[in-house]
Structure formats: C-alpha cells, structure tokens
Design a protein around this motif. Structure first.
Motif, PDB file in Angstrom:
ATOM      1  N   ASN A 167     -31.576  15.488  30.207  1.00  0.00           N
ATOM      2  CA  ASN A 167     -30.087  16.026  31.026  1.00  0.00           C
ATOM      3  C   ASN A 167     -29.114  14.185  30.694  1.00  0.00           C
ATOM      4  O   ASN A 167     -29.757  13.455  31.470  1.00  0.00           O
ATOM      5  N   ASP A 170     -22.667  13.455  34.482  1.00  0.00           N
ATOM      6  CA  ASP A 170     -21.924  12.677  34.711  1.00  0.00           C
ATOM      7  C   ASP A 170     -22.099  12.461  36.231  1.00  0.00           C
ATOM      8  O   ASP A 170     -21.590  13.257  36.923  1.00  0.00           O
ATOM      9  N   PHE A 180     -16.703  13.036  27.477  1.00  0.00           N
ATOM     10  CA  PHE A 180     -18.681  13.391  27.626  1.00  0.00           C
ATOM     11  C   PHE A 180     -19.216  14.135  26.281  1.00  0.00           C
ATOM     12  O   PHE A 180     -20.040  14.278  25.827  1.00  0.00           O
ATOM     13  N   ILE A 184     -22.374  13.360  24.086  1.00  0.00           N
ATOM     14  CA  ILE A 184     -23.176  14.572  23.292  1.00  0.00           C
ATOM     15  C   ILE A 184     -22.944  14.688  21.717  1.00  0.00           C
ATOM     16  O   ILE A 184     -24.241  14.460  20.868  1.00  0.00           O
ATOM     17  N   THR A 201     -26.302  19.300  30.152  1.00  0.00           N
ATOM     18  CA  THR A 201     -25.324  18.554  30.717  1.00  0.00           C
ATOM     19  C   THR A 201     -25.759  18.884  32.309  1.00  0.00           C
ATOM     20  O   THR A 201     -26.250  19.715  32.962  1.00  0.00           O
ATOM     21  N   CYS A 203     -22.830  17.925  35.218  1.00  0.00           N
ATOM     22  CA  CYS A 203     -21.925  16.677  35.478  1.00  0.00           C
ATOM     23  C   CYS A 203     -21.216  17.804  37.361  1.00  0.00           C
ATOM     24  O   CYS A 203     -21.532  18.543  37.395  1.00  0.00           O
ATOM     25  N   ASN A 213     -16.342  19.596  31.312  1.00  0.00           N
ATOM     26  CA  ASN A 213     -16.891  18.250  31.287  1.00  0.00           C
ATOM     27  C   ASN A 213     -18.476  19.349  30.456  1.00  0.00           C
ATOM     28  O   ASN A 213     -18.936  18.842  29.087  1.00  0.00           O
ATOM     29  N   THR A 214     -18.901  20.327  31.411  1.00  0.00           N
ATOM     30  CA  THR A 214     -20.317  20.860  30.580  1.00  0.00           C
ATOM     31  C   THR A 214     -19.317  22.006  29.204  1.00  0.00           C
ATOM     32  O   THR A 214     -20.232  21.979  28.825  1.00  0.00           O
ATOM     33  N   GLY A 217     -19.287  19.612  26.212  1.00  0.00           N
ATOM     34  CA  GLY A 217     -20.742  19.021  26.057  1.00  0.00           C
ATOM     35  C   GLY A 217     -21.477  20.190  25.685  1.00  0.00           C
ATOM     36  O   GLY A 217     -21.842  20.000  24.757  1.00  0.00           O
ATOM     37  N   ALA A 222     -24.550  20.696  23.074  1.00  0.00           N
ATOM     38  CA  ALA A 222     -25.948  20.759  24.244  1.00  0.00           C
ATOM     39  C   ALA A 222     -26.262  22.532  24.698  1.00  0.00           C
ATOM     40  O   ALA A 222     -25.339  23.118  24.303  1.00  0.00           O
TER      41      ALA A 222
END
Length: 498
Positions: A167, A170, A180, A184, A201, A203, A213-214, A217, A222
């Motif tokens: 994991n 952020d 971000f 990754i 992720t 976040c 960001n997710t 990633g 991710a």
C-alpha cells in the motif's frame, strides 16, 4: 499486468474515524453486507487493538460476509498483529494490514528513529504477521512524502519478508497526480519482486486530488484502490469509491475495470449517509442530488434531444431511476419492503411493521416519499432504545413576539415538563430541554441539511453538543424542523447520559 482493479473499501475503518460517524456493530454488519452485494473485493473492518468495539466488529463482520477478504489494521507492533489475528479467526479470507511511517517527517518527529531502524521494524512486522495469515498487506505511511529511493528499499525488503500487497498511501493528500503516478512507476521499474505483489493506492483529499491521484496511480500500474463510500474519511476525506469505479467505466479505452455492481452505488451511498449522519454535498460527483440535475435551458434542451449531450453516465447505471424512487400513501407494505431491499436494508417482520406505520404517518404529511425518507424511517426504530425521549413539543413563535416552547420528556419512563422562551423557536425548545436536563452543555455546531423538494419535505438536523469538554453528535429528521432540532439535541444528550 492484470487489468482487473481490486476495490478495497475502508468505510468501516478510515471512514468511521470522522467525528460523529461512529457505528455500532449491528450497523457495521449492515454496511458490510451492502459492500459485499456491491462487489467490493476487500473490506477493512477495523483496527482491533484500538478498542473492544472495533475488535468485536471485525469478529462479527468476518462471520457475516462470505466471499470478500476481511482486513484488520495494525501498527508495526507484535501485540497489534496478535490481536488482529485473533479478531480475524472467523474470516473466510483474512488479511492483516500492517505498516509504519516511512517519510522523514514520520521517522524523525513521530518515531525519533532512523531509516535503518524503520526498515527493520517494517520487515519484522510483516514476518510476524505472516505467522498468522498468508495474505499480508504492508502500508508505508506517508509514502507520498517519502523519498523514492528509500521507499523502494522498504518495499523490496517487505516483499522478501512475505508481503502480498503493498500500500502506497498519500496520507496527507500532498502529492500532485503526476508526482504520485511517477512514484508508482518508479517502484514498478526499480523494485525486485514487485511483479509478484499487488500495489495499492490510499489517497487523502486534503488538496482535492484524492481521486486524481488514485486514477493516475492505477494508470501507472497500481491494481488496488483503497476507497470509501461518498469519499468519507479523516479531515477532507478519502478517495471516493464511486468516482474511481465510474471513471474507469467511462474510460473503457484504458481497459481497466472492477467487480463493482454500479447499479447499487446510489443505494449504498444513501445508506452510509443515513447511518453515519453524514450529508452528501449536493454537487458531489456521481451520488450528489444535483449530479444529474440540469437547470440551464441550453443543457435541458440538449439532454432532452440526446442524453449524452451533457451526461457521460446514464443515471440508471448507478442506480438512479426516478420512476422507482417515489412512494406515496397508496403504496403498500410490499412496495416499502422492496424499496428497502433495493437500498440494501432487510428488516425483520416486526421492524417492517413498525417502519410501515411510520411510513404511512409520514406519507400523510408528504405527497411523495423518497429514498432519504425511507432510510430515515428504517433507522427510526433505533431511537426507541434511547433513555430520554421527546414526549411532546409545543412552540409559539412569530414576528414581534417572544418565542416560547413547552417541552415534555420521557426519561426512563418518568415524565418531565418545562417551558422556556428563547431567541427563536429552536432556541426556546433547547432552553426548555436544558431546564429538565441539569447538565452543563453547549451547542457547538448546528447544521440543517438543505430541503430540496418543497416546504413539506423532511429536514435533517446535525448537532454537536459539548459536555465536560467532550463533543457528542446528535441527528434527527422530521418534516417539522423545530422538532428535528429538539430531537437532535436529545439524541446527543442520550450519548453522554449513557
């Protein structure tokens, strides 16, 4: 690289850390079952060592659901891990989620430690957790602000120790999406054995970029998104489950999808909002009441000609079907039961009878009953357990006259009455209640949720009442906003009187 995205829901752990959003075990099981029906892959059920209530919730949720992985959070502490393993003993697919802060901020100021010591503790925690379960997830807290080269060393070491999921949180919501995503990708390109684990992720939304960001990633490799329903969570919240799921459904060219049954999104959104007394902002993406509303004449004309002119998502895809939401006084018990089922709520025959009686009373005062009303009715029977109940309330108010309230309370079966004036009907009602409840208490926050369908609609009141330095949270809903305010005040009082 697999194009299957695993959804890790932490509504019952990170989401429940929001002040006033705490659920009891029965309510957590209700949410967990709804998450299972939604298609969530992993349910983070709690932090077992933190309290007996959290421990019991993990135990009972493990018994209540079948196929999702049940995850329990720990620190990199052996006793935390031992307690988590005990709480997970009934889980069909148990996972221990352990970890430690890896940024220099955490290493220096939180732990007063060194990078080498933190790496050693991380490996030790994973190795110890591996003695109890096969599936061990490691979190590098504040990975968003951790220097990439050191983060890669830690990740590589815990993979060797047996971690199955890594994991990358952020934690402070600090990162830019490009930053971000690059983090990754750096791990994928530089960590030996990274192809044998799933990168996750987690976040936060402090700068409003949790979903961005997710998604970035995930695009960079991710394959597990840690999310919550409605994006609830500490401070500004977590990444929103519905936003991530519908982003990839809308961008099919990315070739990434989840196991989520999106038609259940609206139902569980309203359930969580109701149980946690946490209003969803009207303009919230996907699940806000204005998400599919069009007021501009140009937009209305475009949607009427072709929905896709201004809507990238069909409302029916996320469970919004206006034709099926509205109930009236002519709707029978079966219609109410069906609507509750759609919203993920199953009531016993006795509770359904009580809910139907309340439904008919509300339907007499309102022309239409919507999903929020149904959820409010379904949860009303919980108030029957309160020691203090509002017996009656009469208010005189107007312009140019003093507001006066007469209040009757039932306290453990004994009747009390009081009368008081105030600066408006709500203040008068609260002042009268204070004359009966002889405690020093202060209303710190008073929120009336916007009424959206006319003056006869149900108003929702959220209230924070401070007693002896501790805040207590009260909630109520009623077509009479003064009554809702008094009931919310009493709801908060019940919590500290207990």
């Amino acid at each position: 690289m697999s194009d299957r995205l695993f959804i890790f829901d932490t509504t019952l752990r990170d989401g429940e850390q929001v002040p006033g959003c705490q659920l009891n075990t029965v309510e957590k099981i209700e949410v967990a079952k709804a998450l299972e029906a939604l298609g969530v892959d992993v349910i983070e059920a709690g932090f077992p060592v933190s309290s007996p209530g959290d421990f019991n919730s993990v135990v009972e949720i493990s018994k209540a659901v079948t196929w999702p992985t049940i995850c329990a959070l720990t620190r990199a502490v052996e006793n935390d891990i031992r307690v988590a393993a005990e709480a997970l003993k009934y889980a069909k697919h148990p996972r221990i989620h352990t970890g430690i802060g890896t940024s220099d901020y955490h290493i220096k100021y939180k732990f007063n430690s060194t990078r080498d010591d933190i790496l050693e503790r991380a490996v030790g925690a994973v190795s110890f957790a591996k003695k109890f379960v096969e599936d061990v997830q490691f979190y590098a807290e504040d990975a968003g602000r951790t220097e990439n080269e050191y983060l890669a060393r830690v990740v590589e070491a815990v993979i060797r120790a047996g971690a199955t999921v890594i994991n990358i949180p952020d934690t402070t919501g600090y990162c830019l999406p490009s930053e971000f995503g690059a983090k990754i990708k750096y791990l994928i390109d530089n960590v030996e054995g990274i192809d044998k684990v799933v990168i996750a992720t987690h976040c936060h939304n402090d700068l409003g970029m949790a979903t961005a960001n997710t998604v970035t990633g995930i695009v960079n490799g991710a394959r597990q998104a840690e999310v919550t329903i409605n994006g609830i969570g500490e401070r500004a919240g977590n990444t929103s489950l519905e936003e991530v799921v519908m982003t990839f459904r809308s961008h099919k060219d990315l070739g990434i999808d989840t196991n989520i049954n999106a038609t259940k999104i609206t139902g569980i959104s309203r359930m969580v909002s109701s149980l946690m007394n946490m209003p969803v902002q009207p303009n919230k993406a996907i699940v806000g009441r204005n998400a599919f509303a069009h007021s501009s004449g140009i937009h209305q004309d475009g949607v009427l000609k072709n929905r896709e002119s201004y809507e990238i998502i069909d409302p029916k895809d996320v469970g919004i079907d206006e034709n099926s939401i509205v109930l009236t006084a002519r709707s029978g018990r079966a219609a109410l039961k069906h609507r509750l089922h759609v919203l993920g709520i199953e009531l016993s025959p006795a509770d359904l009878d009580k809910a139907y009686e309340a439904f008919l009373k509300l339907a007499d005062r309102k022309k239409e009953i919507n999903d929020d009303d149904v959820l409010m009715i379904a949860g009303a029977h919980r108030k029957a357990l309160n020691r203090i109940k509002l017996d009656f309330l009469q208010v005189t108010s107007g312009i140019g006259v003093h507001s006066v309230a007469s209040v009757g309370l039932d306290i453990a079966g004994e009747k009390f009455e009081a009368c008081a004036s105030g600066n408006g009907p709500v203040d008068a009602a609260i002042s009268a209640i204070k004359l009966i409840i002889h405690r020093k208490m202060l209303v710190k926050e008073f929120l009336i949720q916007a009424i959206n369908k006319g003056s006869n609609d149900v108003g929702k009141v959220h209230m924070t009442v401070e007693h002896e330095g501790t805040p207590y949270y009260g909630f109520s809903a009623n077509t009479d906003i003064v009554a809702a305010s008094a009931e919310a005040f009493i709801d908060a009082i019940n919590k500290f009187v207990r």
